[in-house]
Design a protein around this motif. Sequence first.
Motif, PDB file in Angstrom:
ATOM      1  N   UNK A 100       0.831  -1.211   0.000  1.00  0.00           N
ATOM      2  CA  UNK A 100       0.000   0.000   0.000  1.00  0.00           C
ATOM      3  C   UNK A 100       0.861   1.254   0.000  1.00  0.00           C
ATOM      4  N   UNK A 101       1.951   1.209   0.771  1.00  0.00           N
ATOM      5  CA  UNK A 101       2.829   2.390   0.836  1.00  0.00           C
ATOM      6  C   UNK A 101       3.492   2.669  -0.504  1.00  0.00           C
ATOM      7  N   UNK A 102       3.607   1.631  -1.343  1.00  0.00           N
ATOM      8  CA  UNK A 102       4.197   1.782  -2.678  1.00  0.00           C
ATOM      9  C   UNK A 102       3.151   1.977  -3.772  1.00  0.00           C
ATOM     10  N   UNK A 103       1.893   2.156  -3.362  1.00  0.00           N
ATOM     11  CA  UNK A 103       0.834   2.464  -4.317  1.00  0.00           C
ATOM     12  C   UNK A 103       0.087   1.267  -4.868  1.00  0.00           C
ATOM     13  N   UNK A 104       0.365   0.073  -4.362  1.00  0.00           N
ATOM     14  CA  UNK A 104      -0.333  -1.122  -4.842  1.00  0.00           C
ATOM     15  C   UNK A 104      -1.619  -1.313  -4.031  1.00  0.00           C
ATOM     16  N   UNK A 105      -2.651  -0.601  -4.440  1.00  0.00           N
ATOM     17  CA  UNK A 105      -3.970  -0.720  -3.837  1.00  0.00           C
ATOM     18  C   UNK A 105      -4.973  -1.027  -4.951  1.00  0.00           C
ATOM     19  N   UNK A 106      -6.107  -1.617  -4.621  1.00  0.00           N
ATOM     20  CA  UNK A 106      -7.117  -1.886  -5.654  1.00  0.00           C
ATOM     21  C   UNK A 106      -7.564  -0.616  -6.386  1.00  0.00           C
ATOM     22  N   UNK A 107      -7.591   0.499  -5.669  1.00  0.00           N
ATOM     23  CA  UNK A 107      -8.026   1.743  -6.295  1.00  0.00           C
ATOM     24  C   UNK A 107      -7.044   2.212  -7.369  1.00  0.00           C
ATOM     25  N   UNK A 108      -5.757   2.026  -7.124  1.00  0.00           N
ATOM     26  CA  UNK A 108      -4.737   2.449  -8.090  1.00  0.00           C
ATOM     27  C   UNK A 108      -4.576   1.416  -9.205  1.00  0.00           C
ATOM     28  N   UNK A 109      -4.543   0.148  -8.827  1.00  0.00           N
ATOM     29  CA  UNK A 109      -4.264  -0.935  -9.768  1.00  0.00           C
ATOM     30  C   UNK A 109      -5.480  -1.283 -10.623  1.00  0.00           C
ATOM     31  N   UNK A 110      -6.663  -1.157 -10.028  1.00  0.00           N
ATOM     32  CA  UNK A 110      -7.874  -1.548 -10.734  1.00  0.00           C
ATOM     33  C   UNK A 110      -8.198  -3.020 -10.609  1.00  0.00           C
ATOM     34  N   UNK A 111      -7.598  -3.685  -9.610  1.00  0.00           N
ATOM     35  CA  UNK A 111      -7.831  -5.112  -9.387  1.00  0.00           C
ATOM     36  C   UNK A 111      -7.513  -5.432  -7.928  1.00  0.00           C
ATOM     37  N   UNK A 112      -8.023  -6.557  -7.408  1.00  0.00           N
ATOM     38  CA  UNK A 112      -7.649  -6.960  -6.046  1.00  0.00           C
ATOM     39  C   UNK A 112      -6.146  -7.166  -5.927  1.00  0.00           C
ATOM     40  N   UNK A 113      -5.603  -6.838  -4.748  1.00  0.00           N
ATOM     41  CA  UNK A 113      -4.187  -7.050  -4.450  1.00  0.00           C
ATOM     42  C   UNK A 113      -4.120  -8.093  -3.343  1.00  0.00           C
ATOM     43  N   UNK A 114      -3.470  -9.229  -3.620  1.00  0.00           N
ATOM     44  CA  UNK A 114      -3.518 -10.352  -2.691  1.00  0.00           C
ATOM     45  C   UNK A 114      -2.127 -10.897  -2.397  1.00  0.00           C
ATOM     46  N   UNK A 115      -2.017 -11.538  -1.243  1.00  0.00           N
ATOM     47  CA  UNK A 115      -0.811 -12.288  -0.874  1.00  0.00           C
ATOM     48  C   UNK A 115      -1.137 -13.761  -1.056  1.00  0.00           C
ATOM     49  N   UNK A 116      -0.289 -14.480  -1.761  1.00  0.00           N
ATOM     50  CA  UNK A 116      -0.653 -15.767  -2.343  1.00  0.00           C
ATOM     51  C   UNK A 116      -0.241 -16.999  -1.539  1.00  0.00           C
ATOM     52  N   UNK A 117       0.507 -16.794  -0.445  1.00  0.00           N
ATOM     53  CA  UNK A 117       0.990 -17.969   0.298  1.00  0.00           C
ATOM     54  C   UNK A 117       0.543 -17.976   1.762  1.00  0.00           C
ATOM     55  N   UNK A 118      -0.587 -17.323   2.056  1.00  0.00           N
ATOM     56  CA  UNK A 118      -1.149 -17.386   3.402  1.00  0.00           C
ATOM     57  C   UNK A 118      -0.648 -16.304   4.320  1.00  0.00           C
ATOM     58  N   UNK A 119      -1.178 -16.286   5.526  1.00  0.00           N
ATOM     59  CA  UNK A 119      -0.883 -15.215   6.472  1.00  0.00           C
ATOM     60  C   UNK A 119       0.594 -15.140   6.846  1.00  0.00           C
ATOM     61  N   UNK A 120       1.241 -16.289   6.971  1.00  0.00           N
ATOM     62  CA  UNK A 120       2.659 -16.320   7.340  1.00  0.00           C
ATOM     63  C   UNK A 120       3.550 -16.864   6.207  1.00  0.00           C
ATOM     64  N   UNK A 121       2.974 -17.063   5.062  1.00  0.00           N
ATOM     65  CA  UNK A 121       3.780 -17.541   3.925  1.00  0.00           C
ATOM     66  C   UNK A 121       4.078 -19.020   3.961  1.00  0.00           C
TER      67      UNK A 121
END
Length: 381
Positions: A100-121
């Motif tokens: 988010x601090x680098x601008x990767x938000x759904x509002x900026x990107x136009x799509x969901x932003x997700x982490x793909x390997x779970x809460x702790x990776x």
Amino acid sequence: MSYVSCGSARAQSAEESLPLKAKRVLEDSGALDRLSRGDIALIKVHMGEKWGFRSLRPKLVRSLVEAIKDMAATPVVGDTTSISLRSNRGTAPGYLEVAWSNGFTPQVIGAPVVILDGLRGLHHVKLKAGRVLGEVEAAAGVLEADFILSVAHFKGHARTGIGGALKNVGVGCLSKTGKARVHLARKPWVKAELCDGCGKCISFCPAGAIELKGGKAEVSEERCLWGCGCWELCKAFSTWSEMHRSNKEMSMAVAEAAKAVLDEFRGKHGFVNYIVDVTLHCDCAPFSDIPATHDIGVVASRDPVAVDKASVDLVNSARAYSPLAESLKVAGPGADKFSALHIYPPTARFSEQGKPSWRTLLEYAEQIGLGSQSYSIAEIL
């Protein structure tokens, strides 16, 4: 011979701007040819570090999101956590704050932003790999997508020589355990003579793999999840360098992991490299040095080996207008800009495991059938 489409970073009108040009390059490359209506398309990116500022820019991703939407597919932008639970990107909440601090938000990107390997990776699926790895742990969220588009910021890397499509998939699509397997030859251990029995590591380990025996910590290899970062806790643990593979072997491991992941998609994949802000260090660095060359543009292909080779060739054929390249004596056209990694201060210490070489990565990737270093290239205006 593979086909690579490219576009220059030069622009003198809105239509020539790099984000719009990248969309045309992607469409021309054929990288979306296997994308079907209704597919969930993962756009695999690296969203940068807390204090870095030369990583992939959100605006460069948004135009590719729009290209996928134009094909009636559903884009999702994502990445995996880093090795070590203690790092800024070591958990999903921590990484999302960085993103988010680098601008990767759904509002900026136009799509969901997700982490793909779970809460702790640690959420992964084991895949068969090649002779170096045997098997590798891919992030479960990656494999749930119908289509994968790797969108990488092309740059140098201390271990593999370059960071592009192959590394974005071969490391970036893995869980913590998978990343550790690619980087490391051994699991962590405790040097008993340096352990004071404080027990800090015991409460840290999410797998309960560390116990006190005779007043000294001991790691169970069987229970160790491999990648959580216990070795960072105190000097009694094995160091990163002591555990690490040779850089040659790691490059081969990256290629094998990339093949294991891409084989799951059965050709439903594409690759984009943005050759701008070409630093000699990777985007995991907590800083950004000046680039080693001027901005070149964007390349795309259905072939990850060809797109990385074209990126190397474009960087190395350029006359680098960079004080950094001048100081390292790799500025001239034809000079291998990445050959200086072993003397570049931020990456030189990693040469303990051998001089990094992008040639090893690409040659082995080609050998195991990931793609071809032979390509034709066409510029899209």
